[in-house]
Scaffold this active site. Structure first.
Site, short mmCIF file in Angstrom:
data_model
loop_
_atom_site.label_atom_id
_atom_site.label_comp_id
_atom_site.label_asym_id
_atom_site.label_seq_id
_atom_site.Cartn_x
_atom_site.Cartn_y
_atom_site.Cartn_z
N ASP A 1 2.60 2.03 2.08
CA ASP A 1 2.28 1.49 0.75
C ASP A 1 2.97 2.36 -0.30
O ASP A 1 3.41 3.47 -0.01
CB ASP A 1 0.76 1.50 0.51
CG ASP A 1 0.37 0.93 -0.87
OD1 ASP A 1 1.02 -0.05 -1.31
OD2 ASP A 1 -0.54 1.46 -1.51
N SER A 2 3.04 1.83 -1.51
CA SER A 2 3.61 2.61 -2.61
C SER A 2 2.74 3.83 -2.92
O SER A 2 3.21 4.81 -3.47
CB SER A 2 3.70 1.73 -3.86
OG SER A 2 2.42 1.27 -4.20
N GLY B 1 4.77 -2.16 -8.54
CA GLY B 1 4.45 -3.47 -9.11
C GLY B 1 5.09 -3.82 -10.43
O GLY B 1 5.14 -4.98 -10.82
N CYS C 1 1.33 -3.19 1.46
CA CYS C 1 1.59 -3.28 0.02
C CYS C 1 2.00 -4.72 -0.26
O CYS C 1 2.98 -5.22 0.32
CB CYS C 1 2.72 -2.32 -0.33
SG CYS C 1 3.28 -2.45 -2.04
N THR D 1 3.17 -5.96 -3.03
CA THR D 1 4.41 -6.04 -3.80
C THR D 1 5.62 -5.97 -2.87
O THR D 1 6.53 -6.79 -2.95
CB THR D 1 4.45 -4.89 -4.83
OG1 THR D 1 3.23 -4.91 -5.58
CG2 THR D 1 5.62 -5.03 -5.76
N GLU E 1 -5.85 4.43 -8.72
CA GLU E 1 -5.24 5.73 -8.39
C GLU E 1 -5.94 6.87 -9.13
O GLU E 1 -5.95 8.01 -8.68
CB GLU E 1 -3.75 5.73 -8.75
CG GLU E 1 -2.89 4.82 -7.89
CD GLU E 1 -2.37 5.49 -6.60
OE1 GLU E 1 -2.25 6.72 -6.57
OE2 GLU E 1 -2.09 4.75 -5.64
N CYS F 1 -3.52 -7.23 -4.06
CA CYS F 1 -2.92 -5.89 -4.17
C CYS F 1 -3.85 -4.96 -3.40
O CYS F 1 -5.07 -5.04 -3.57
CB CYS F 1 -2.85 -5.47 -5.65
SG CYS F 1 -2.31 -3.75 -5.86
N HIS G 1 -4.56 -2.05 -3.74
CA HIS G 1 -5.33 -1.12 -4.57
C HIS G 1 -6.64 -1.74 -5.07
O HIS G 1 -7.52 -1.02 -5.52
CB HIS G 1 -4.52 -0.70 -5.80
CG HIS G 1 -3.53 0.39 -5.54
ND1 HIS G 1 -2.36 0.17 -4.86
CD2 HIS G 1 -3.54 1.71 -5.87
CE1 HIS G 1 -1.68 1.32 -4.80
NE2 HIS G 1 -2.38 2.25 -5.40
#
Ligand code: DGL
Length: 282
Positions: free
Chosen positions: A19-20, A52, A82, A84, A162, A196, A198
Protein backbone atom coordinates in the site's frame (compact mmCIF):
# COMPACT_ATOMS: atom_id res chain seq x y z
CA UNK A 1 16.42 -29.75 -6.52
CA UNK A 2 13.60 -31.91 -7.86
CA UNK A 3 10.47 -30.32 -9.38
CA UNK A 4 8.49 -31.50 -6.34
CA UNK A 5 10.92 -29.85 -3.90
CA UNK A 6 10.89 -26.66 -5.97
CA UNK A 7 7.08 -26.52 -5.88
CA UNK A 8 7.10 -26.97 -2.09
CA UNK A 9 9.75 -24.29 -1.74
CA UNK A 10 7.54 -21.90 -3.77
CA UNK A 11 4.46 -22.70 -1.67
CA UNK A 12 6.37 -21.84 1.52
CA UNK A 13 7.35 -18.37 0.26
CA UNK A 14 5.65 -15.28 1.71
CA UNK A 15 2.79 -13.30 0.18
CA UNK A 16 3.72 -9.67 -0.53
CA UNK A 17 1.20 -6.98 0.43
CA UNK A 18 1.60 -3.40 -0.67
CA UNK A 19 0.00 0.00 0.00
CA UNK A 20 1.04 3.63 -0.26
CA UNK A 21 1.03 3.79 3.54
CA UNK A 22 -0.49 1.99 6.48
CA UNK A 23 -4.09 1.77 5.19
CA UNK A 24 -3.40 -1.58 3.54
CA UNK A 25 -2.86 -3.01 7.02
CA UNK A 26 -6.68 -3.35 7.12
CA UNK A 27 -6.27 -5.89 4.30
CA UNK A 28 -3.20 -7.43 5.95
CA UNK A 29 -5.26 -7.99 9.10
CA UNK A 30 -7.94 -9.84 7.10
CA UNK A 31 -5.24 -11.91 5.34
CA UNK A 32 -3.62 -12.75 8.70
CA UNK A 33 -7.00 -14.02 9.93
CA UNK A 34 -7.95 -15.97 6.79
CA UNK A 35 -4.48 -17.44 6.17
CA UNK A 36 -2.91 -18.01 9.59
CA UNK A 37 -0.13 -20.28 8.31
CA UNK A 38 1.14 -18.06 5.50
CA UNK A 39 4.12 -15.73 5.90
CA UNK A 40 3.24 -12.13 4.95
CA UNK A 41 5.52 -9.23 4.00
CA UNK A 42 3.86 -5.81 4.10
CA UNK A 43 5.40 -2.82 2.36
CA UNK A 44 4.08 0.72 2.97
CA UNK A 45 5.50 3.37 0.68
CA UNK A 46 5.07 5.98 3.41
CA UNK A 47 7.74 8.28 1.98
CA UNK A 48 5.61 8.96 -1.10
CA UNK A 49 2.10 8.90 0.37
CA UNK A 50 -0.49 10.00 -0.63
CA UNK A 51 -0.92 8.29 -3.98
CA UNK A 52 -4.56 9.37 -4.22
CA UNK A 53 -3.83 12.92 -5.34
CA UNK A 54 -1.20 11.95 -7.94
CA UNK A 55 -1.49 11.23 -11.66
CA UNK A 56 -2.02 7.72 -13.00
CA UNK A 57 1.52 7.78 -14.48
CA UNK A 58 3.14 8.64 -11.14
CA UNK A 59 1.08 6.10 -9.19
CA UNK A 60 1.94 3.41 -11.76
CA UNK A 61 5.67 4.22 -11.53
CA UNK A 62 5.69 4.24 -7.71
CA UNK A 63 3.60 1.09 -7.41
CA UNK A 64 5.79 -0.75 -9.95
CA UNK A 65 8.94 0.13 -7.97
CA UNK A 66 7.31 -0.91 -4.70
CA UNK A 67 5.99 -4.24 -5.93
CA UNK A 68 9.29 -5.04 -7.67
CA UNK A 69 10.97 -4.49 -4.30
CA UNK A 70 8.70 -7.21 -2.91
CA UNK A 71 10.04 -9.62 -5.55
CA UNK A 72 13.43 -9.23 -3.81
CA UNK A 73 11.75 -10.87 -0.79
CA UNK A 74 10.94 -13.86 -2.99
CA UNK A 75 7.18 -13.50 -2.64
CA UNK A 76 4.91 -16.05 -4.35
CA UNK A 77 2.03 -13.59 -4.88
CA UNK A 78 1.45 -9.84 -4.53
CA UNK A 79 -1.69 -8.24 -3.09
CA UNK A 80 -2.18 -4.58 -4.04
CA UNK A 81 -3.81 -3.46 -0.78
CA UNK A 82 -4.34 0.02 -2.21
CA UNK A 83 -7.43 0.99 -4.18
CA UNK A 84 -5.65 3.84 -5.93
CA UNK A 85 -2.85 1.60 -7.24
CA UNK A 86 -5.36 -1.17 -8.07
CA UNK A 87 -7.60 1.32 -9.90
CA UNK A 88 -4.97 2.85 -12.14
CA UNK A 89 -2.15 0.31 -12.33
CA UNK A 90 -3.38 -3.27 -11.92
CA UNK A 91 -2.78 -4.13 -15.61
CA UNK A 92 0.78 -2.71 -15.76
CA UNK A 93 1.62 -4.28 -12.38
CA UNK A 94 0.46 -7.71 -13.54
CA UNK A 95 2.65 -7.32 -16.59
CA UNK A 96 5.69 -6.10 -14.63
CA UNK A 97 5.48 -8.91 -12.08
CA UNK A 98 4.58 -11.84 -14.34
CA UNK A 99 4.60 -14.78 -13.69
CA UNK A 100 3.97 -13.84 -10.03
CA UNK A 101 0.18 -13.51 -9.57
CA UNK A 102 -1.08 -10.03 -8.60
CA UNK A 103 -4.43 -9.42 -6.87
CA UNK A 104 -6.06 -6.00 -6.48
CA UNK A 105 -8.79 -4.77 -4.12
CA UNK A 106 -11.28 -3.10 -6.51
CA UNK A 107 -13.06 -6.17 -7.82
CA UNK A 108 -13.50 -7.77 -4.37
CA UNK A 109 -14.76 -4.40 -2.99
CA UNK A 110 -17.21 -3.96 -5.86
CA UNK A 111 -18.53 -7.51 -5.43
CA UNK A 112 -19.02 -6.90 -1.69
CA UNK A 113 -21.04 -3.77 -2.51
CA UNK A 114 -23.23 -5.60 -5.03
CA UNK A 115 -23.86 -8.41 -2.57
CA UNK A 116 -24.87 -5.96 0.18
CA UNK A 117 -27.27 -3.66 -1.72
CA UNK A 118 -31.03 -4.20 -1.79
CA UNK A 119 -31.97 -1.10 -3.80
CA UNK A 120 -29.12 -1.20 -6.35
CA UNK A 121 -28.00 2.26 -5.22
CA UNK A 122 -24.38 2.03 -4.20
CA UNK A 123 -22.18 4.84 -2.93
CA UNK A 124 -18.41 4.68 -3.30
CA UNK A 125 -15.97 6.85 -1.38
CA UNK A 126 -12.34 6.76 -2.38
CA UNK A 127 -9.33 8.92 -3.23
CA UNK A 128 -9.53 11.43 -6.05
CA UNK A 129 -7.43 9.21 -8.37
CA UNK A 130 -9.65 6.17 -7.75
CA UNK A 131 -12.86 8.12 -8.38
CA UNK A 132 -11.44 9.79 -11.49
CA UNK A 133 -10.36 6.47 -13.03
CA UNK A 134 -13.92 5.07 -12.69
CA UNK A 135 -12.68 1.54 -11.90
CA UNK A 136 -15.27 1.01 -9.14
CA UNK A 137 -18.22 2.03 -11.30
CA UNK A 138 -16.97 -0.32 -14.05
CA UNK A 139 -16.49 -3.24 -11.65
CA UNK A 140 -19.91 -2.68 -10.01
CA UNK A 141 -21.67 -2.43 -13.38
CA UNK A 142 -19.92 -5.60 -14.59
CA UNK A 143 -21.50 -7.46 -11.66
CA UNK A 144 -24.82 -5.52 -11.61
CA UNK A 145 -25.55 -3.61 -14.84
CA UNK A 146 -28.62 -1.83 -13.39
CA UNK A 147 -26.76 -0.47 -10.34
CA UNK A 148 -26.77 3.28 -9.70
CA UNK A 149 -23.35 4.31 -8.52
CA UNK A 150 -22.69 7.62 -6.76
CA UNK A 151 -19.07 8.41 -6.01
CA UNK A 152 -17.32 10.99 -3.85
CA UNK A 153 -13.61 11.64 -3.41
CA UNK A 154 -12.68 11.91 0.29
CA UNK A 155 -8.94 12.55 0.21
CA UNK A 156 -8.76 14.15 3.64
CA UNK A 157 -9.80 10.84 5.22
CA UNK A 158 -6.37 9.45 4.26
CA UNK A 159 -4.60 12.19 6.23
CA UNK A 160 -6.97 11.79 9.18
CA UNK A 161 -6.37 8.03 9.23
CA UNK A 162 -2.58 8.42 8.98
CA UNK A 163 -2.76 10.99 11.79
CA UNK A 164 -4.78 8.60 13.95
CA UNK A 165 -7.64 11.13 14.10
CA UNK A 166 -10.36 8.61 13.40
CA UNK A 167 -12.93 10.00 15.87
CA UNK A 168 -13.91 13.37 17.25
CA UNK A 169 -14.98 16.73 15.90
CA UNK A 170 -12.41 17.10 13.11
CA UNK A 171 -13.13 13.65 11.65
CA UNK A 172 -16.89 14.20 12.01
CA UNK A 173 -16.77 17.61 10.33
CA UNK A 174 -14.86 16.14 7.38
CA UNK A 175 -17.25 13.18 7.14
CA UNK A 176 -20.27 15.48 7.18
CA UNK A 177 -18.84 17.71 4.46
CA UNK A 178 -17.98 14.76 2.22
CA UNK A 179 -20.95 12.49 2.83
CA UNK A 180 -23.99 14.69 3.43
CA UNK A 181 -24.45 15.51 -0.31
CA UNK A 182 -24.26 11.81 -1.21
CA UNK A 183 -26.95 10.83 1.26
CA UNK A 184 -29.40 13.63 0.57
CA UNK A 185 -32.87 12.83 -0.80
CA UNK A 186 -34.81 9.68 -1.49
CA UNK A 187 -32.41 8.19 -3.98
CA UNK A 188 -29.67 7.88 -1.35
CA UNK A 189 -27.52 4.75 -1.52
CA UNK A 190 -28.33 1.88 0.88
CA UNK A 191 -24.72 0.66 0.69
CA UNK A 192 -21.46 2.53 0.95
CA UNK A 193 -18.24 0.98 -0.34
CA UNK A 194 -15.18 2.21 1.55
CA UNK A 195 -13.06 2.29 -1.60
CA UNK A 196 -9.78 3.17 0.10
CA UNK A 197 -7.94 0.88 2.47
CA UNK A 198 -7.41 3.80 4.86
CA UNK A 199 -11.14 4.32 5.43
CA UNK A 200 -12.24 1.31 7.56
CA UNK A 201 -10.62 2.87 10.67
CA UNK A 202 -13.04 5.80 10.19
CA UNK A 203 -16.08 3.51 9.95
CA UNK A 204 -17.49 4.62 13.33
CA UNK A 205 -17.41 8.28 12.32
CA UNK A 206 -18.80 7.55 8.84
CA UNK A 207 -21.62 5.52 10.42
CA UNK A 208 -22.55 8.50 12.62
CA UNK A 209 -23.11 10.63 9.52
CA UNK A 210 -24.79 8.15 7.15
CA UNK A 211 -26.99 6.50 9.80
CA UNK A 212 -27.64 2.92 10.86
CA UNK A 213 -29.60 1.90 7.77
CA UNK A 214 -26.67 2.14 5.37
CA UNK A 215 -24.43 -0.91 4.94
CA UNK A 216 -20.73 -0.11 5.04
CA UNK A 217 -18.57 -2.53 3.09
CA UNK A 218 -14.84 -2.65 2.48
CA UNK A 219 -12.65 -4.94 0.45
CA UNK A 220 -10.51 -6.40 3.24
CA UNK A 221 -12.40 -9.64 3.91
CA UNK A 222 -13.41 -10.17 0.27
CA UNK A 223 -9.83 -9.62 -0.89
CA UNK A 224 -8.60 -12.15 1.67
CA UNK A 225 -11.14 -14.61 0.25
CA UNK A 226 -9.97 -13.91 -3.32
CA UNK A 227 -6.35 -14.51 -2.23
CA UNK A 228 -7.31 -17.76 -0.52
CA UNK A 229 -9.10 -18.96 -3.67
CA UNK A 230 -6.19 -17.96 -5.93
CA UNK A 231 -3.69 -19.79 -3.69
CA UNK A 232 -5.72 -22.95 -3.82
CA UNK A 233 -6.45 -22.66 -7.58
CA UNK A 234 -2.78 -22.19 -8.39
CA UNK A 235 -1.57 -24.76 -5.87
CA UNK A 236 0.38 -22.09 -4.01
CA UNK A 237 -0.94 -22.50 -0.44
CA UNK A 238 1.63 -23.54 2.15
CA UNK A 239 1.15 -26.93 3.78
CA UNK A 240 2.92 -25.75 6.95
CA UNK A 241 0.80 -25.73 10.07
CA UNK A 242 2.69 -23.29 12.32
CA UNK A 243 1.84 -19.62 12.87
CA UNK A 244 2.87 -17.54 9.84
CA UNK A 245 5.29 -14.65 10.28
CA UNK A 246 4.36 -11.03 9.52
CA UNK A 247 7.14 -8.72 8.38
CA UNK A 248 6.78 -4.93 8.00
CA UNK A 249 8.74 -2.73 5.58
CA UNK A 250 8.36 1.06 5.23
CA UNK A 251 10.04 3.70 3.10
CA UNK A 252 9.90 6.36 5.85
CA UNK A 253 9.81 6.73 9.67
CA UNK A 254 9.54 3.27 11.22
CA UNK A 255 8.48 4.84 14.51
CA UNK A 256 5.44 6.53 12.95
CA UNK A 257 4.59 3.42 10.92
CA UNK A 258 4.57 1.31 14.10
CA UNK A 259 2.61 3.84 16.16
CA UNK A 260 -0.22 4.45 13.68
CA UNK A 261 -0.01 1.04 11.98
CA UNK A 262 -0.90 -0.62 15.29
CA UNK A 263 -4.32 1.11 15.16
CA UNK A 264 -4.98 -0.46 11.76
CA UNK A 265 -3.57 -3.88 12.71
CA UNK A 266 -5.53 -4.04 15.96
CA UNK A 267 -2.39 -5.06 17.85
CA UNK A 268 0.82 -3.27 18.75
CA UNK A 269 3.60 -3.08 16.17
CA UNK A 270 7.08 -2.32 17.59
CA UNK A 271 9.21 0.21 15.71
CA UNK A 272 12.17 -2.15 15.94
CA UNK A 273 10.15 -4.73 13.99
CA UNK A 274 9.65 -2.34 11.04
CA UNK A 275 12.47 -2.27 8.46
CA UNK A 276 13.30 0.95 6.66
CA UNK A 277 13.79 0.24 2.93
CA UNK A 278 14.77 2.30 -0.10
CA UNK A 279 12.78 1.25 -3.15
CA UNK A 280 13.68 4.00 -5.60
CA UNK A 281 15.52 2.89 -8.72
CA UNK A 282 19.29 3.66 -8.77
N1 DGL B 1 -4.80 3.43 0.78
C1 DGL B 1 -4.86 3.98 -0.52
C2 DGL B 1 -6.10 3.47 -1.23
O1 DGL B 1 -6.65 2.43 -0.86
C3 DGL B 1 -4.86 5.46 -0.69
C4 DGL B 1 -4.07 6.34 0.15
C5 DGL B 1 -3.31 7.36 -0.65
O2 DGL B 1 -3.89 8.34 -1.12
O3 DGL B 1 -2.12 7.11 -0.80
O4 DGL B 1 -6.55 4.09 -2.18
Amino acid sequence: MSAKQRAKETRDRPIGVFDSGIGGITVLKALRKALPHEDLVYLGDTARLPYGTKSAETVTAYATQATKHLLGHEVKMVVIACNTASAVALGPLKEALAPIPVIGVIEPGAKAGVKATKTGRIGVIATEATVKGGAYARAIHAAMPEAQVAQAPCGLFVTLAEEGWTKGEVAEAAAKRYLAPLFKGRAAPDTLVLGCTHFPVLAGTIRKIVGKGVKLVDSAATTAKAVEEALSRQNLATARKGKGKTRFLATDSTERFARVGGIFFGEAIRAKDVELVDIKPD
